[in-house]
Design an enzyme around this catalytic site. Structure first.
Site, short mmCIF file in Angstrom:
data_model
loop_
_atom_site.label_atom_id
_atom_site.label_comp_id
_atom_site.label_asym_id
_atom_site.label_seq_id
_atom_site.Cartn_x
_atom_site.Cartn_y
_atom_site.Cartn_z
N LYS A 162 0.19 -1.20 -0.05
CA LYS A 162 -0.03 -0.26 -0.36
C LYS A 162 0.67 1.60 -0.08
O LYS A 162 1.58 1.09 0.92
CB LYS A 162 -0.34 0.17 0.81
N GLU B 181 8.89 1.27 11.08
CA GLU B 181 10.16 2.70 10.85
C GLU B 181 9.65 3.88 10.72
O GLU B 181 8.73 4.19 9.74
CB GLU B 181 11.01 1.79 9.31
N CYS C 111 13.56 10.63 6.97
CA CYS C 111 12.72 10.06 8.19
C CYS C 111 14.35 10.37 9.33
O CYS C 111 14.89 10.60 10.03
CB CYS C 111 12.77 8.85 8.18
N GLU D 191 10.16 16.09 15.08
CA GLU D 191 10.40 16.15 13.97
C GLU D 191 9.87 17.35 12.84
O GLU D 191 8.49 17.24 12.67
CB GLU D 191 9.88 14.13 13.66
P1 NAD Z 1 2.17 8.06 8.01
O1 NAD Z 1 3.00 7.86 9.26
O2 NAD Z 1 1.34 9.68 7.34
O3 NAD Z 1 1.70 7.60 6.66
C1 NAD Z 1 2.75 6.36 6.05
C2 NAD Z 1 2.19 5.18 5.30
O4 NAD Z 1 1.41 4.65 6.44
C3 NAD Z 1 0.89 5.90 4.08
O5 NAD Z 1 0.82 4.85 3.19
C4 NAD Z 1 -0.62 6.34 5.07
O6 NAD Z 1 -1.43 6.08 4.04
C5 NAD Z 1 -0.22 4.86 5.84
N1 NAD Z 1 -1.03 5.11 6.98
C6 NAD Z 1 -1.66 6.84 7.71
N2 NAD Z 1 -2.32 6.03 8.65
C7 NAD Z 1 -2.15 4.70 7.88
C8 NAD Z 1 -3.39 4.30 9.71
N3 NAD Z 1 -4.33 3.80 10.26
N4 NAD Z 1 -3.08 2.61 9.50
C9 NAD Z 1 -2.29 2.54 8.10
N5 NAD Z 1 -2.41 2.76 7.72
C10 NAD Z 1 -1.93 3.90 7.63
O7 NAD Z 1 3.59 9.28 7.37
P2 NAD Z 1 3.77 10.24 6.55
O8 NAD Z 1 3.89 12.04 7.71
O9 NAD Z 1 3.15 10.82 5.42
O10 NAD Z 1 5.51 10.29 6.16
C11 NAD Z 1 6.51 10.66 6.78
C12 NAD Z 1 7.15 10.05 8.06
O11 NAD Z 1 7.50 8.75 7.52
C13 NAD Z 1 7.87 10.84 9.01
O12 NAD Z 1 7.29 11.03 10.55
C14 NAD Z 1 9.26 9.92 8.77
O13 NAD Z 1 10.10 9.82 9.49
C15 NAD Z 1 9.02 8.62 7.98
N6 NAD Z 1 9.77 7.82 7.43
C16 NAD Z 1 10.31 6.26 8.49
C17 NAD Z 1 11.47 6.29 7.91
C18 NAD Z 1 12.45 4.95 8.09
O14 NAD Z 1 12.79 4.92 7.34
N7 NAD Z 1 12.53 4.83 9.57
C19 NAD Z 1 11.64 6.42 6.28
C20 NAD Z 1 10.85 7.49 5.43
C21 NAD Z 1 9.37 8.34 6.28
#
Ligand code: NAD
Length: 503
Positions: free
Chosen positions: A179, A254, A288, A389
């Site tokens: 997804k 992650e 991240c 963050e």
């Molecule tokens: P997010 O958590 O809002 O979304 C990430 C994914 O999860 C998307 O596909 C979203 O549609 C899905 N999602 C959202 N709500 C959900 C739920 N309740 N249940 C299941 N899936 C759900 O993240 P974002 O803010 O769009 O992305 C940035 C964040 O991701 C930052 O905090 C960043 O640090 C983190 N990130 C971490 C890593 C890592 O490897 N540690 C890498 C990239 C990004």
């Protein structure tokens, strides 16, 4: 309106549309790039059912590892032939500057697919063992695929995060529901297409879209999903953790970070200045593991900040498709507003905006979502800008007096994703690295991400590791199978415990 491509979901080998659609807009121009089928919980259920049926039917699971590896390699070759097109898709949907997209978004993903293919060929899916006492028995220790894996990825590095999940999951014989985030799905549509063209049977890799809480949430709760691999925010990660733990699902998380970059007094200052900027400003800080906290010794602070500011002014903020561009846009208007709010909260808490802090001026920046590279000084560890963050091009600079204090500040957040140390003394840096709470520590470098490195965080940055030499461990379950070779009951545990005699 000019016709734009329409991207579909993929379930059980078929491309599927939906009655509802998303619009994908270029973050630099707000132009429509593509439309995308918007999936629902019913699509999530169908995709899980297809993945479950494909797993149980067993074609992929029973394919020899060397042939599974060959499929991954062929897909990597096919994607490599299309790398210019993929880079363009990536830049247009998530605004990554083109040089970064080539090297990291696409280059890292392909390297990872190939490396996991190589690992799959030498992975010990089964190793013999023996039990010599109290009775002779032969044993096999097997690593078996887990079953249906849900891979949920964010918009910033969709292909990298998907490859980190898909490659080991497929190499191990699992089936997958992928997804993407609805803002950046286009390269993932292509990886699915190329894996199937490379020989992946239908139903093994399914792609669904939809709102995170609804469709992602459905995957997380689905009783037939046995492994969840989630990359995203710590806030959503908490929710995933709670829901996945109800019935003991395998889980990799992650999550976010607030990584500290420590400059020691003996650092090569010019290298450290460049490194600190790269760590925080690459992809406008939307990484991240961004080095968003810079820890400077009192003795270097003022001169270092002066050089940082001079260097920031040389960065070119422009069209992400232009190879000369260093800084592109942020992903969305909401994220831009969030970043600007973080800057203004820092100012209110007493920090000083040493440069940047707003939207760049000029006609180009009236459309799209832009923030200037921003350096904030006079930051103390208790301020929100030192703890939260931001996910934008905002560097918080903190002072320290002693190395002990630097370590304490570095470890003083809820996160533990990455850290950096700049020093000419490798041993001193290694000693500090041993005391930092982080999944990766880069010394005189940042974002070293070769495919044999494990990646992940501690504390609220996540659970488990992706990539690296043990990636397949995260997608297999260990099983011990033993065969009694003694032909009797003498000496066996059950006869000892129950005192039973052979009939
Ligand atoms: P997010 O958590 O809002 O979304 C990430 C994914 O999860 C998307 O596909 C979203 O549609 C899905 N999602 C959202 N709500 C959900 C739920 N309740 N249940 C299941 N899936 C759900 O993240 P974002 O803010 O769009 O992305 C940035 C964040 O991701 C930052 O905090 C960043 O640090 C983190 N990130 C971490 C890593 C890592 O490897 N540690 C890498 C990239 C990004």
């Amino acid at each position: 309106m000019q016709a734009v491509p329409h991207a579909l979901m993929h379930i059980d080998g078929k491309w599927i549309d939906s009655t509802a659609h998303y619009e994908i807009r270029n973050p630099a121009t707000e132009e429509l790039v593509a439309t995308l089928a918007k999936g629902s919980t019913e699509h999530a259920d169908q995709a899980v059912a297809a993945a479950k049926a494909a797993f149980e039917e067993g074609t992929w699971r029973d394919t020899p590892p060397s042939e599974r590896a060959a499929v991954l390699r062929r897909a990597a070759d096919r994607l490599a032939q299309r790398s210019n097109e993929l880079v363009r898709l990536q830049v247009n949907e998530n605004g990554a500057p083109v040089r970064l997209a080539e090297a990291l978004h696409i280059g890292t993903s392909l390297a990872h697919l190939r490396y996991q293919a190589e690992l799959a060929q030498r992975y010990l899916f089964e190793r013999p063992s023996a039990m010599l006492a109290p009775v002779l028995a032969a044993a096999l220790i097997r690593r078996e695929p887990i079953g249906v894996c849900a891979a949920i990825v964010p918009w910033n590095f969709p292909l990298v995060h998907a490859a980190w999940k898909i490659a080991p999951a497929l190499a191990a014989g699992n089936t997958i529901v992928l997804k993407p985030d609805e803002r950046a799905p286009l390269t993932l549509v292509e990886i699915v297409r190329e894996l199937e063209a490379a020989g992946l049977p239908p139903g093994v890799l399914n792609l669904i879209t939809g709102d995170g809480p609804e469709v992602g949430g459905r995957l997380v709760e689905h009783p037939h999903v046995r492994k969840i691999s989630f990359t995203g925010s710590t806030r959503v990660g908490h929710d995933v953790l709670r829901r996945a733990s109800d019935d003991f699902r395998h889980l990799t998380l992650e999550l976010g970070g607030k990584s500290a970059n420590i400059v020691l007094e003996d650092a090569d200052v010019q290298t450290a200045v460049d490194g600190a900027l790269f760590a925080c400003m690459a992809y406008s800080g939307q990484i991240c593991a961004a080095g968003s906290r810079l820890l400077l010794p009192d003795t270097l602070h003022d001169a270092f900040v002066e050089r940082l500011i001079a260097r920031v002014k040389t960065l070119r903020i422009s069209d992400p498709l232009d190879p000369l561009t260093d800084i592109g846009p942020l992903i969305s208007r909401e994220k831009r507003d969030h970043v600007l709010d973080c800057v203004s909260a820092a100012r209110k808490q007493g920090a000083r905006i040493a440069c940047g802090g707003g939207v760049p001026s000029g006609a180009r920046f009236t459309r799209g979502h832009w923030v200037e590279p921003t350096i904030i000084t006079d930051v103390t560890p208790d301020m929100r800008i030192a703890q939260d963050e931001v996910f934008g091009p905002v560097l918080a600079v903190l002072r320290y007096r002693t190395v002990e204090e630097a370590i304490e500040i570095a470890n003083g957040t809820d996160y533990g994703l990455a850290a950096g140390i700049w020093s000419r003394d490798n041993q001193a840096a290694l000693d500090i690295a041993a005391r930092l709470e982080a999944g990766a520590v880069w010394i005189n470098d940042w974002y070293a991400l070769p495919p044999h490195f494990p990646l992940g965080g501690c504390k609220q940055s996540g659970i488990g590791r992706e990539s690296g030499d043990h990636a397949l461990d995260e997608y297999t379950e260990e099983k011990a199978v033993s065969i009694d070779l003694s032909g009797g009951v003498e000496g066996k545990l059950y006869s000892l415990v129950l005192g039973a005699e052979a009939p």
